[in-house]
Design an enzyme around this catalytic site. Structure first.
Site, PDB file in Angstrom:
ATOM      1  N   SER A   1      63.651  43.431 -14.004  1.00  0.00           N
ATOM      2  CA  SER A   1      62.239  43.555 -14.387  1.00  0.00           C
ATOM      3  C   SER A   1      61.364  42.416 -13.858  1.00  0.00           C
ATOM      4  O   SER A   1      60.757  41.670 -14.616  1.00  0.00           O
ATOM      5  CB  SER A   1      62.128  43.661 -15.904  1.00  0.00           C
ATOM      6  OG  SER A   1      62.825  42.583 -16.506  1.00  0.00           O
ATOM      7  N   CYS A   2      61.293  42.316 -12.542  1.00  0.00           N
ATOM      8  CA  CYS A   2      60.470  41.282 -11.913  1.00  0.00           C
ATOM      9  C   CYS A   2      58.986  41.459 -12.225  1.00  0.00           C
ATOM     10  O   CYS A   2      58.222  40.511 -12.102  1.00  0.00           O
ATOM     11  CB  CYS A   2      60.704  41.275 -10.399  1.00  0.00           C
ATOM     12  SG  CYS A   2      62.313  40.619  -9.945  1.00  0.00           S
ATOM     13  N   HIS A   3      58.583  42.642 -12.627  1.00  0.00           N
ATOM     14  CA  HIS A   3      57.183  42.861 -12.987  1.00  0.00           C
ATOM     15  C   HIS A   3      56.789  42.068 -14.231  1.00  0.00           C
ATOM     16  O   HIS A   3      55.617  41.924 -14.520  1.00  0.00           O
ATOM     17  CB  HIS A   3      56.901  44.359 -13.183  1.00  0.00           C
ATOM     18  CG  HIS A   3      57.713  44.993 -14.259  1.00  0.00           C
ATOM     19  ND1 HIS A   3      59.012  45.404 -14.055  1.00  0.00           N
ATOM     20  CD2 HIS A   3      57.424  45.261 -15.546  1.00  0.00           C
ATOM     21  CE1 HIS A   3      59.484  45.910 -15.183  1.00  0.00           C
ATOM     22  NE2 HIS A   3      58.539  45.842 -16.091  1.00  0.00           N
TER      23      HIS A   3
END
Length: 177
Positions: free
Chosen positions: A146-148
């Site tokens: 979940s780099c967002h």
């Protein structure tokens, strides 16, 4: 483009993929024999396939809708409600630093965010803030890594941080009655 690198010392591998709709657009899930190598969300299916080819330029890409159907459905359900750990096996490829970054990103509690500088400190490289940001922008595992949820420190920037999806706006539209 962020390709998987030259495959000169081994025979090109076979990567199977399937596509389908998800809450945020067109979804593609690609797998090797060891697990999922890419999860992408784009506006169109043609862009998904073009980006997959750019990601794995020397691989034998096989469209396998029937064989990928279960994974595509599971990933689609996860994208609609990403509130628990991602349960499918990932074949995460990248440099040692990228793998450390992505591993740390996966530890961010659900509903929370972090910053590039906090991730850099957590992996023992406090001066590698730009490398952490670069690693996050090169993740090919939409929602599974979940780099967002990793943001710039200081005030939050307006607009989209990742070009593959305007996550917050689309989820807000989905959840409206």
């Amino acid at each position: 483009m962020f390709s998987d690198g030259p495959l000169t010392r081994r025979a090109p591998e076979t990567i199977r993929y399937g596509t389908g709709p998800c809450a945020l657009g067109a979804l593609l899930v690609a797998s090797s024999g060891r697990g999922i190598v890419s999860i992408m969300v784009r506006d169109t299916q043609s862009r998904l396939i073009r980006d997959l080819g750019a990601r794995f330029p020397k691989a034998n890409l096989v469209r396998d809708e029937k064989g990928s159907k279960a994974n595509v459905a599971k990933v689609g359900r996860y994208i609609a409600a990403p509130f628990r750990p991602f349960a499918l096996t990932l074949d995460i490829r990248g440099t040692d630093l990228q793998q450390r970054v992505w591993s740390e990103v996966r530890k961010i509690p659900f509903g929370e965010t972090s910053t590039y500088s906090r991730i850099a400190e957590a992996i023992g490289a406090p001066k590698a803030i730009r490398a952490v940001a670069s690693s996050c922008s090169r993740s090919w595992f939409a929602f599974a890594v979940s780099c967002h949820r990793v943001l710039h420190s200081g005030r939050r920037r307006e607009g989209r941080q990742y070009d593959w999806v305007d996550y917050e706006a689309k989820l807000a539209r989905i959840r409206k009655p």
